[in-house]
Design an enzyme around this catalytic site. Structure first.
Site, PDB file in Angstrom:
ATOM      1  CB  CYS A  22     -37.825 -30.378 -19.941  1.00  0.00           C
ATOM      2  SG  CYS A  22     -36.620 -29.083 -19.790  1.00  0.00           S
ATOM      3  CG  ASN A 252     -38.774 -29.786 -24.557  1.00  0.00           C
ATOM      4  OD1 ASN A 252     -37.552 -29.741 -24.444  1.00  0.00           O
ATOM      5  ND2 ASN A 252     -39.405 -30.719 -25.240  1.00  0.00           N
ATOM      6  N   GLY A 253     -36.775 -26.733 -24.350  1.00  0.00           N
ATOM      7  CA  GLY A 253     -35.977 -26.207 -25.450  1.00  0.00           C
ATOM      8  C   GLY A 253     -34.839 -25.358 -24.956  1.00  0.00           C
ATOM      9  CG  MET A 500      -4.912 -30.855 -44.170  1.00  0.00           C
ATOM     10  SD  MET A 500      -5.389 -32.563 -43.839  1.00  0.00           S
ATOM     11  CE  MET A 500      -4.170 -33.049 -42.623  1.00  0.00           C
ATOM     12  CD  GLU A 911     -20.765 -37.731 -42.102  1.00  0.00           C
ATOM     13  OE1 GLU A 911     -20.410 -36.548 -42.112  1.00  0.00           O
ATOM     14  OE2 GLU A 911     -21.941 -38.096 -42.011  1.00  0.00           O
ATOM     15  CE  LYS A 962     -16.926 -30.555 -42.235  1.00  0.00           C
ATOM     16  NZ  LYS A 962     -17.384 -30.862 -43.550  1.00  0.00           N
TER      17      LYS A 962
END
Lengths: 1498, 458
Positions: A22, A252-253, A500, A911, A962
């Site tokens: 927030c 906030n959190g 894998m 990535e 993961k």
């Protein structure tokens, strides 16, 4: 029952997993003079934070907003009078908003309870006021749930005593109403009953608050402070009561440890006593009101501590301590204070910026990691504004005397009575010297490591009844456990790595007896809070454990410190003996055996009863530690699973509120993996003694499998376990074991309600499953196997087969038969053979593996296959998974891209970036360009050019194998080609951080989506999540953040390298996650705005059919494509050793790659064909018509395996009602139509069209976000990666820039900002130049004031930056090539940096250069304090050589030229002497590589 | 996997044979001894695959990667423990198994497969040499009595497993010595009989009882279970004109006699089948045929011709038999190296003779008709089914449509307590399949007798 309740009851949605992030802020007059202006400004702040809030499908309904002010006494006197209520003097009456049922009868009922409880509290009701509201502009959803709002006035006491009475009163009323029978219970809520503060809040959007509460328009309403909060909830069903601020605070959190915190508070209730609150305290339990959010819960705890007598700052220091454990720079007194308080309570851990007030003082605190932004400005006229952003109020630069930010773990505190800001250091010094904490600790706290070793025999030296080999068998140890788990841990002190995915059956489906641990999956942080890097940010982590009974924490005293501190809670046998021998402070240990008789009827459950009863008896007999031990099994006595014993006793004692009176040690043979330890801690264990794991180490040494002495091997093993535990903690964003303990951060998959209720209370288990009888059977079966058939003496343990396929091991869907069949089919374009393959996968009746295998299609009227949509339209919906070039070979990567482009599907870069050469189509019409460009946490190769060359930009939040973890590409794998595509240096290790450092919350994600949409408006934005409980609410939040597609990955997906425990035990099947996401989105009317994709071990057309019926419109395939390309599941990816050339960078092996695009095309055509056959059978013509049709699925009861009968699919198959389409039919509002960049593009036409230099001058505000991103995208589209000549586009801005200023700024663009900026300045900077200096009219010192926010220049590729002021945390994180000069930086500066140069002219924060593998930083270390703040794991500190001096001089000259930095001038003026005060921070590996290159060049 | 890069460093190097000129002169084993260091190098090539296709391809499911690693790291005890965990007769399969595993080896996709069979042999021979292999009679005996009929690979494997499980096992053998096909079918130069004796002696010391020369006359009532493992001995005949001429023999008769002679037994002249100075034709291109070729050469045949009905198989994997399938390939055995004229796609038409003895074999290959001069013809065209007389008849055992014994999935015939295993059940096959059958049947028998079984099962 409304839609939400029915979804919660019958579907997969669980409101406990709602998240919010927030905007929070306050304004305050330091001198405490109340004014209406403060309220006005507060409301202005609220409005200006609105981009941090969110709206749902109904654009007029917000997630909640509100303000908290000082009791506006004069105003109330006036308005109460009108109602005929006469108010007494200030501070002698209390009031607050009360939300009441709209049904009159029930409203009257609630009010009568009020009266009744008032009477018994000895208070008087002065009257009720109808709070005037105007709901004309609020949304329909908010209106539908709008309560009747009234306001009671209560007198009867004064000051703090009144506050306490009001507290007890409120809690008693809440309890009465909760236990009543009224229907509109959910309407009832008391915001705040206080004589000091008052709040206005509701299910509103920030800008609606003022219009809704008519009081706020009244200029007589005055306060000297105003705390505001705007909520962005993932929440699909926002409610009125969860709007903030709460009674004391606004948050906030995210409190990650919530479940544990609630349990521990519950456990402590039995000991609570408070002189201040009196006898009635006991009527207020539970302290934490059920059904609240995490923020509400911490408010509950905070309120209790404060009202029981602690000051607000002290209570906050207790609940949210900084990372004191390893902070050697912290004052000792303060450290002792924290240490003392650690004896009292675990921390509430998680990202948090909390602002709190009691009406007189106001403050804010940041969590230990500083994971939320909090900026403040102090002006000359004693005014303070603090908010998540700077620029939320228009403040004249000349008035600013201080521009600051909250540092991790620090507090900002204003006492309006004293009329001043109290500095963090002073505040904490005062608090920590109120009581003799240091003395209390010194005299009472025992350090385990300092105690003498016991003389008594170690526990395992008792002659065991069985030889160790049989014991190993009895506890289900396999050869694999020894080879893949114990050995690597003991050998290298590392958690074992694998590759894998997981294709074995879920524990509840497996035919092999399972250890109980296997029924649990680790949960992890995604989007709503970040995971932590436990290696690079080790300074925030701790395993400290405090043993011994707790006392009443409401009253401080020396007795609380009478505890035993253990730094390493995995105990050796000797340590356990030592623990048992500790007798100080009345400590004594009781050992309780967890064995049960195999022959006795119900022996298993009787044993559970017994150990619970014995534990209570032990407490009554004054024992302080219990050891739950399974030593001594024999032919008749088997062991309860260690986890079951632990959970049963822990929860039994929690329920009895006795838990904190005793510490639990688990001495168990069955725990051997990291996952096991994490579970035991997560379900309450204080310490663990895994004695049989040690025994197995001895065995490995005897067999020469380990060539080391036992002591070192054991030490390594424990170290590996500890590292692994920290990793599991950190993937949830939790830093300390103390907070993790009992936090139950797991989801059970396949355990029945009876088991959960009794032993794992509160843990999610959505498909039911194994009951006590089944668990008992499994335990007995392992035991019997080992003991009763001993006549057959095979000198080896069972195979295992979980990590490798074995014939006598666990079943794998990828096995030689299926692999061979798939390869044959695809290579020979043989559909018949494909069908054989599909049959091997689809028909799992003999070996049920996946949840979907247990479902079947209902009989329906079929249609001709010719009526079904063609394969070519189905393959468009297919994508290959994100596998980076790096994890797989170039050949494999390009093959996938070509194939997917031929099919008009999408391949994914992964990535690791993509070579721009691949963006150009090949002469034959093929293209190697991946349609999906991934943006992951490492931001490798994420340049502007990369972004504009995408059809889809995918933000990878988590990965199935993961989730919640980062990755590392070791230097030796970073070849020249890989380095080139990733814009890094060959040979230098690349670290992907666990979180995106620009996504710590859902609002941050919305920001990144916005940034990416700006850079490439044509690309759709997708967000990749991993299935776990709560993913539905996260998906709703992501949909609200305007993503176009959400990918729900199953937890079983593949990986190039990952800890084996993560591969197997983190994340849940996509069936659950997809279904949850679909249900939640449908119910929220958000489903039609986003597409859903799912992946994770997809193989066949049937898989797709099920996924579509559960709610997906797109489908991703990964492992199967690799297998088609030649992969035979060697599972060697992490060894760079793939003999078929798929997952390797070894040139020789790469040349063995035999895959071809045709094979993949064949395969996907087969998959589509199989799907079409199923569609024809089901009578469905179009795939869109299948989506969400769970009514076409049912449980396949013909599958007969014992555990299966107990599985319940009804929640997965729940089909929520909806009047709207249940698949994507409309585009998201892109919100980029009237942004500043449109203007910029217009003004820079000359440059964009014919490279003519342009100069622009503009005002900028915090609502102007991602400025420059769209312009840069345009430049790249026109000119390619090379961009324009330096300074071609020169933009001068004035004001306060919003987030992501200059993101992905392209080459040739210079942004010069006079003023300040928020977070994420220059992220992904791709050649541009950014200059920022303070407003020339402002008088503040650049070296003491913050000018740019957190995480600036994250993933910068190239360019220059000159910042004349301080930067927040994580400056230049993952910098690839930027040259930057800055006056000072916060914590974690230059983290994960791989290239470029950074000059810091004054202070740095802690943990500088953590994980920095490349580039060079130069720090001007005038006061010689730098060394203590630098993380020296990967860097060396050196003196500057001649080249360095030259570099620094050039950079400083430019800095001075652009920003007129006094500090730069100071150095330049005396360069010869001052340059000597610079320290060069040189990554060790980088240096080695540079040296090598020099030699080669020379 | 001791060295993850081993397969890139070391090339496959198969076992050496003794030189042809030397070995044709005797009946000693053709293989040369294997050195531990050689095995260690070769074992380092094993990649310890996540999906070990070798282990899948092996009918007994040998834990190949695990023992390869043990060989590489010199842990011979561990290696033999693991080897014995799946295979009762590794010294046999180590010598004569056609190595289905090697055809499934992942390294074989684009490189030469690991020398799995030879590593197996190295382990077992090393284990015997080092004295690791000692009789280990079961500690506890059940009171159950089991009869195993037949002492071939299926019977012995089954009996060994049941004996380990503590049952009292009696093995009935119709011949004078145990071993079945291993003793009488396989020539000494491929498997010397002392190897077999070495194992059988251990079995005996572990309590297994052998009843030899027993024309079976079992009373089922005397046993708690009976396992029929009598093999599949009825040979396929060649019904062409001239078949009744003298000098035409079935391979098994020829090999059995040769084995007995090598053992030192005297054969009456009238019964003698000898290739010395004869032109020999072996009909049938399989392993048995190959053994006949080797035997004939050792007996001093003038020339040996081997003919096969089917065309010559490819030397490399044909597309219809992709990896990891066991392909039909041209195999050149050690016997072929010693000299044989191999003819393919040959259809036999007629035997012609003089004085009642065979002299010529008329053949057709495509359009080409030709004849081969011959003094001795050996028919090695495989086996049809078990003998339907004798035991099968006496016990009234049901057969399937191929003439083999019919059982359910638990290896039990429709007669309660009577089981079958090996070639008798599945028809003519490999020794390694027979071992696999014997082990599976033993598990089923144990489970039948005890309610559950702790015996390993694949």
């Amino acid at each position: 029952m409304d839609r939400r309740q029915s979804l919660e009851k019958y579907g997969l949605y669980d409101s406990r997993f709602e998240h919010d992030a927030c905007g929070v802020g306050f304004v305050c007059d330091i001198k405490g003079s109340p004014s209406n202006n403060i309220i006005k400004q507060g409301i202005e702040v609220l409005n200006r934070l609105s981009h941090r809030g969110a709206t749902g499908a109904d654009p007029a309904t917000g997630d909640g907003a509100g303000i908290l002010i000082q009791m506006p006494h004069e105003f109330f006197v006036k308005v109460a009078k009108k109602e005929g209520i006469g108010l007494p003097a200030k501070n002698s009456y209390g009031t607050g908003l009360v939300f009441l049922p709209v049904n009159e009868k029930e409203r009257v009922f609630c009010k009568s309870i009020f009266s009744r409880e008032l009477k018994s509290a000895g208070l008087n009701l002065l009257g009720w006021r109808n709070v005037p509201v105007d709901n004309s502009d609020i949304g329909s959803a908010a209106k539908a749930s709008q309560p009747s709002i009234e306001q009671p006035f209560i007198s009867g006491s004064i000051g703090i005593d009144l506050e306490r009475k009001l507290y007890i009163l409120r809690k008693c009323i809440e309890n009465s109403i909760r236990s009543s029978e009224i229907k509109q219970k959910q309407f009832f809520y008391i915001t705040n009953l206080s004589s000091r503060t008052f709040s206005y809040k509701g299910l509103l959007m920030p800008q609606q608050v003022e219009n809704f509460f008519l009081d706020l328009k009244n200029s007589a309403l005055k306060s000297s402070l105003c705390l505001v909060h705007s909520r962005y909830s993932t929440n699909t069903f926002p409610t009125w009561d969860l709007a903030q601020p709460f009674r004391f605070l606004a948050h906030n959190g995210e409190i990650n440890t919530l479940r544990g915190n609630i349990n521990w508070i519950k456990a402590r209730e039995g000991l609570f006593k408070s002189r201040a609150l009196g006898e009635n305290l006991k009527y207020t339990y539970p302290v934490i009101s059920p059904g609240g959010s995490d923020s509400a819960a911490i408010d509950n705890a905070f309120e209790l501590l404060v009202l029981a007598g602690r000051s607000m700052p002290e209570a906050m220091m207790m609940l949210i301590p900084p990372a004191w454990q390893q902070d050697n720079l912290m004052d000792k007194g303060i450290r002792d204070f924290y240490k003392y308080n650690a004896c009292l309570s675990e921390a509430w851990d998680g990202p948090a910026a909390i602002a709190f007030t009691d009406g007189e003082t106001i403050g804010a605190v940041l969590d230990r990691n500083g994971l939320r932004p909090a900026r403040y400005i102090v002006t000359k006229d004693n005014f303070v504004v603090m908010a998540s952003e700077v620029g939320v109020l228009d403040i004249k630069p000349k008035d600013i005397i201080l521009s600051g930010r909250l540092l991790p773990g620090r507090m900002f505190y204003i006492d309006t009575k004293q009329g001043r800001i109290i500095e963090d250091a002073e505040l904490k010094k005062n608090i920590s010297s109120q009581k003799p904490y240091s003395k209390w600790i010194r005299q009472n706290l025992l350090e385990f490591d300092d105690l003498k070793t016991a003389n008594s025999k170690s526990p395992s030296s008792k002659t065991p009844k069985l030889d160790s080999f049989s014991t190993l068998k009895a506890f289900g140890y396999t050869r694999e456990d020894l080879k893949f788990i114990i050995k690597p841990m003991a050998e290298s002190a590392q958690e074992p790595t694998g590759s894998m995915g997981n294709d074995t059956p879920h524990a509840v489906l497996s035919k092999k007896p399972q250890v109980l641990y296997n029924y649990f999956k680790q949960l992890f942080a995604q989007v709503t809070n970040p995971a932590i890097d436990p290696i690079r940010e080790e300074l925030v982590m701790s395993l400290d454990t405090y043993m011994g009974p707790e006392k009443n924490i409401l009253e401080p005293g020396p007795e609380h410190a009478m505890r035993l501190r253990i730094k390493r809670p995995i105990l050796t046998d000797e340590e356990l003996a030592k623990l048992k021998s500790v007798k100080r402070h009345g400590f004594k240990t009781k050992t309780i055996s967890t064995l049960f008789s195999v022959s006795e009827k119900n022996g298993f459950t009787k044993a559970i009863d017994r150990i619970c009863a014995e534990s209570v008896a032990a407490i009554k007999d004054g024992f302080t530690f219990i050891v739950l031990s399974d030593l001594g099994i024999d032919a008749d006595n088997a062991a309860l699973p260690g986890l079951l014993a632990c959970g049963a006793v822990h929860h039994y004692l929690v329920k009895k509120s006795m838990r904190t009176q005793i510490s639990i040690v688990i001495q168990t043979a069955d725990a051997r993996e990291v996952h096991h330890f994490a579970l035991l801690f997560g379900f309450g264990a204080e310490c663990i003694n895994p004695y049989l794991a040690y025994e197995s180490i001895k065995r490995l040494i005897e067999q020469v499998e380990l060539k080391m002495d036992f002591k070192s091997a054991q030490k390594n093993y424990i170290k590996a376990a500890e590292k692994g535990i920290l990793k599991i903690l950190s993937k949830m964003g939790i830093s300390t074991l103390q907070s993790y303990r009992g936090a139950q951060i797991f989801e059970a998959l396949g355990l029945s309600d009876e088991v959960i209720k009794r032993c794992f209370t509160g843990t999610v288990s959505r498909i039911g499953g194994a009951d006590f009888e089944t668990i008992a059977k499994e335990a007995i079966s392992m035991h019997q196997d080992a003991l009763n058939r001993m006549k057959i003496e095979f000198p080896y343990l069972a195979t295992g087969g979980a990590y490798q396929w074995k014939r006598d091991g666990e079943f794998h869907l990828w096995n030689p038969d299926s692999i061979a069949a798939l390869q044959d089919a695809a290579r020979n374009n043989d559909y018949k053979r494909y069908k054989e393959f599909a049959a091997l996968i689809n028909d799992q009746s003999n070996n049920p593996t996946t949840l979907r295998s247990l479902l079947k299609f209902k009989q329906t009227d079929s249609i001709s296959i010719d009526e079904v949509e063609p394969a070519s339209s189905i393959t468009k919906r297919l994508a290959t998974g994100a596998m980076s070039f790096g994890s797989i070979s170039g050949g494999a990567h390009e093959t996938l891209a070509i194939a997917m482009n031929r099919l008009k599907g999408r391949s994914n870069t992964g990535e690791g970036g993509e070579d721009p050469a691949r963006f150009i189509p090949l002469p034959n019409g093929d293209s190697k360009r991946s349609a999906i460009k991934q943006v992951a946490s490492g931001r490798f190769g994420v340049t502007t050019n990369y972004l504009v060359n995408a059809d889809e930009l995918q933000i990878k939040i988590a990965q199935g194998a993961k989730p919640g973890e980062g990755g590392q590409l070791p230097g030796h794998k970073v070849s020249v080609t890989i380095a080139k595509t990733r814009y890094t240096t060959p040979g230098v290790t690349l670290i992907s951080p666990p979180p995106h450092h620009d996504i710590y919350s859902i609002e941050d994600l919305a920001q990144l989506i916005f940034d990416l949409k700006n850079t490439n408006p044509k690309a759709r934005i997708s967000v990749k999540l991993v299935s776990e409980i709560g993913v539905g609410t996260v998906a709703a939040g992501v949909a609200k953040g305007h993503a176009d597609m959400i990918l729900i990955s199953g937890g079983d997906g593949g990986t190039g390298a990952s800890p084996v425990s993560s591969i197997r035990h983190a994340g849940l099947p996509w069936e659950l996650g997809l279904s949850e996401a679909h249900q939640t989105l449908v119910l929220n009317d958000l489903r039609s705005r986003v597409r859903l994709q799912t992946d994770g071990q997809m193989r066949t057309g049937r898989d797709i059919a099920i996924a579509a019926l559960l709610g997906a419109e797109e489908f991703g395939f990964c492992t199967a494509c690799l297998i088609v390309s030649g992969c035979v599941m060697l599972r060697h990816c992490h060894l760079n050793n793939c003999s078929v050339g798929v997952a390797t960078q070894d040139k020789i092996l790469e040349s063995r790659f035999s895959g071809r695009p045709e094979y993949i095309v064949n395969y996907f055509n087969f998959v589509a064909q199989e799907l079409r056959e199923i569609m024809a059978d089901l009578g469905v013509r179009k795939l869109d018509d299948m989506i969400g049709r769970t009514d076409l699925l049912e449980k396949n009861n013909s599958i007969v395996i014992p555990k299966f009968a107990k599985i319940d699919f009804s929640k997965i198959l729940y089909k929520p009602e909806s009047s709207q389409p249940v698949f994507c039919t409309q585009a998201q509002d892109r919100c980029i139509d009237d942004i500043l960049d449109k203007k910029l593009i217009e003004l820079t036409k000359g440059a964009l069209e014919n490279s003519k230099p342009v100069k622009i001058s503009l005002e900028i505000k915090n609502i102007n976000r991602a400025t420059g991103a769209m312009l840069s995208g345009e430049i790249c589209r026109n000119f390619g990666e090379g961009g324009l000549a330096e300074d071609t586009v020169y933009c001068k801005f004035k004001g306060t820039a919003g987030q992501s200023f200059g993101a992905w700024l392209a080459k040739g663009v210079t942004f010069c900002l006079e003023g300040m900026a928020n977070d994420y300045v220059g992220k992904g900077l791709s050649g541009g130049k950014i200059i920022i200096y303070p407003d020339k009219k402002s008088g503040y010192q650049p070296d003491k004031n913050i000018i740019i926010g957190n995480t600036c220049f994250y993933g910068a590729i190239n360019g220059q930056a000159y910042i004349n002021g301080l930067a927040g945390e994580r400056f230049c994180i993952r910098n690839s090539g930027l040259y930057a000069v800055v006056e000072g930086v916060g914590d974690h500066g230059c983290e994960y940096m791989t290239g470029g140069r950074v000059v810091v002219l004054c202070q740095t924060g802690r943990n500088f250069a953590a994980g920095m593998s490349g580039g060079i930083a130069y720090v001007y270390d005038k006061d010689k304090t730098f060394k203590g703040k630098c993380n020296l794991d990967m860097v060396e500190l050196e003196l500057l050589d001649k080249d360095d001096c030259e570099t620094v001089k050039n950079m400083l000259t430019s800095h001075y030229k652009y920003t007129a930095s006094k500090a730069a001038k100071g150095v330049l003026d005396n360069f010869k002497t001052e340059i000597k005060k610079f320290i060069k921070i040189m990554p060790i590996e980088y240096k080695r590589i540079l040296d090598l290159t020099e030699v080669a060049d020379g | 996997m001791g060295d993850p890069k081993g397969f890139l460093k070391v090339k496959r190097q198969a076992m050496q044979y003794r030189p042809v000129c030397e070995r044709v002169k005797d009946y000693k084993e053709v293989i040369a001894p294997v050195w531990a260091s050689h095995s260690k190098d070769q074992a380092s090539r094993c990649m310890d695959c996540g999906t070990p296709f070798c282990h899948w391809g092996c009918p007994v499911g040998n834990y190949i990667p695990e023992w390869n690693d043990a060989v590489f790291t010199g842990k011979w005890q561990k290696a033999i423990d693991l080897l014995h965990a799946a295979n009762n007769l590794p010294e046999i399969t180590g010598r004569i198994c056609p190595s289905l595993c090697e055809y499934a080896c992942v390294l074989g996709i684009n490189d030469d497969p690991v020398t799995i069979r030879e590593n197996e042999l190295a382990i077992i021979e090393h284990a015997f040499k080092a004295g690791f292999i000692k009789p280990r009679p079961p500690k506890i005996r059940t009171k159950k009595k089991v009869a195993v009929i037949g002492s071939g690979p299926a019977g012995l494997a089954c009996a060994d497993q049941l004996n380990k499980a503590g049952h009292n096992v009696i093995v009935f053998e119709k011949d004078d010595l145990p071993g079945g096909i291993m003793r009488y079918g396989i020539p000494d130069f491929k498997l010397k009989k002392s190897i077999l004796d070495r194992r059988i002696n251990i079995f005996k010391k572990e309590g297994m009882v052998f009843k030899l020369n027993s024309s079976v006359n079992i009373k089922p009532k005397g046993f708690d279970a009976i396992v029929l493992a009598g093999g599949c001995r009825v040979p396929r005949d060649l019904n062409i004109p001239g078949r009744d001429l003298k000098g035409i023999y079935f391979a098994m008769d020829y090999l059995t006699q040769s084995n007995m002679r090598v053992r030192g037994e005297k054969i009456a002249d009238k019964d003698l089948i000898d290739a010395k100075s004869k032109s020999v034709v072996v009909i049938g291109g399989g392993d048995t045929g190959s053994d006949c070729v080797g035997t004939a050469n050792r007996q001093g045949a003038k020339c040996v011709v081997q003919i096969e009905l089917l065309p010559q198989p490819s030397t490399c994997r044909p597309p219809n038999m992709p990896w990891p399938k066991y392909p039909l390939l041209l195999k050149t055995s050690s016997s072929h190296e010693e000299g044989a004229d191999r003819k393919w796609s040959v259809n036999t038409k007629e035997f012609a003779g003089e004085n009642g003895r065979v002299r010529k074999l008329m053949c057709v290959s495509g359009d080409n008709e030709f004849e081969i001069g011959v003094d001795l013809v050996i028919l090695a065209m495989g086996f049809l089914h078990p003998e339907k007389t004798g035991m099968i008849k006496e016990l009234d055992i049901q057969l399937d449509n191929r003439g083999n014994i019919r059982t359910d999935d638990n290896y039990m015939t429709p007669q309660k307590g009577i089981f079958a295993a090996g070639d008798m059940r599945r028809g003519q096959s490999l020794i390694v399949w027979a071992i696999s059958e014997g082990r599976c049947a033993a598990y089923c028998v144990d489970k039948y007798l005890m309610g559950s079984s702790g015996l390993p099962i694949l």
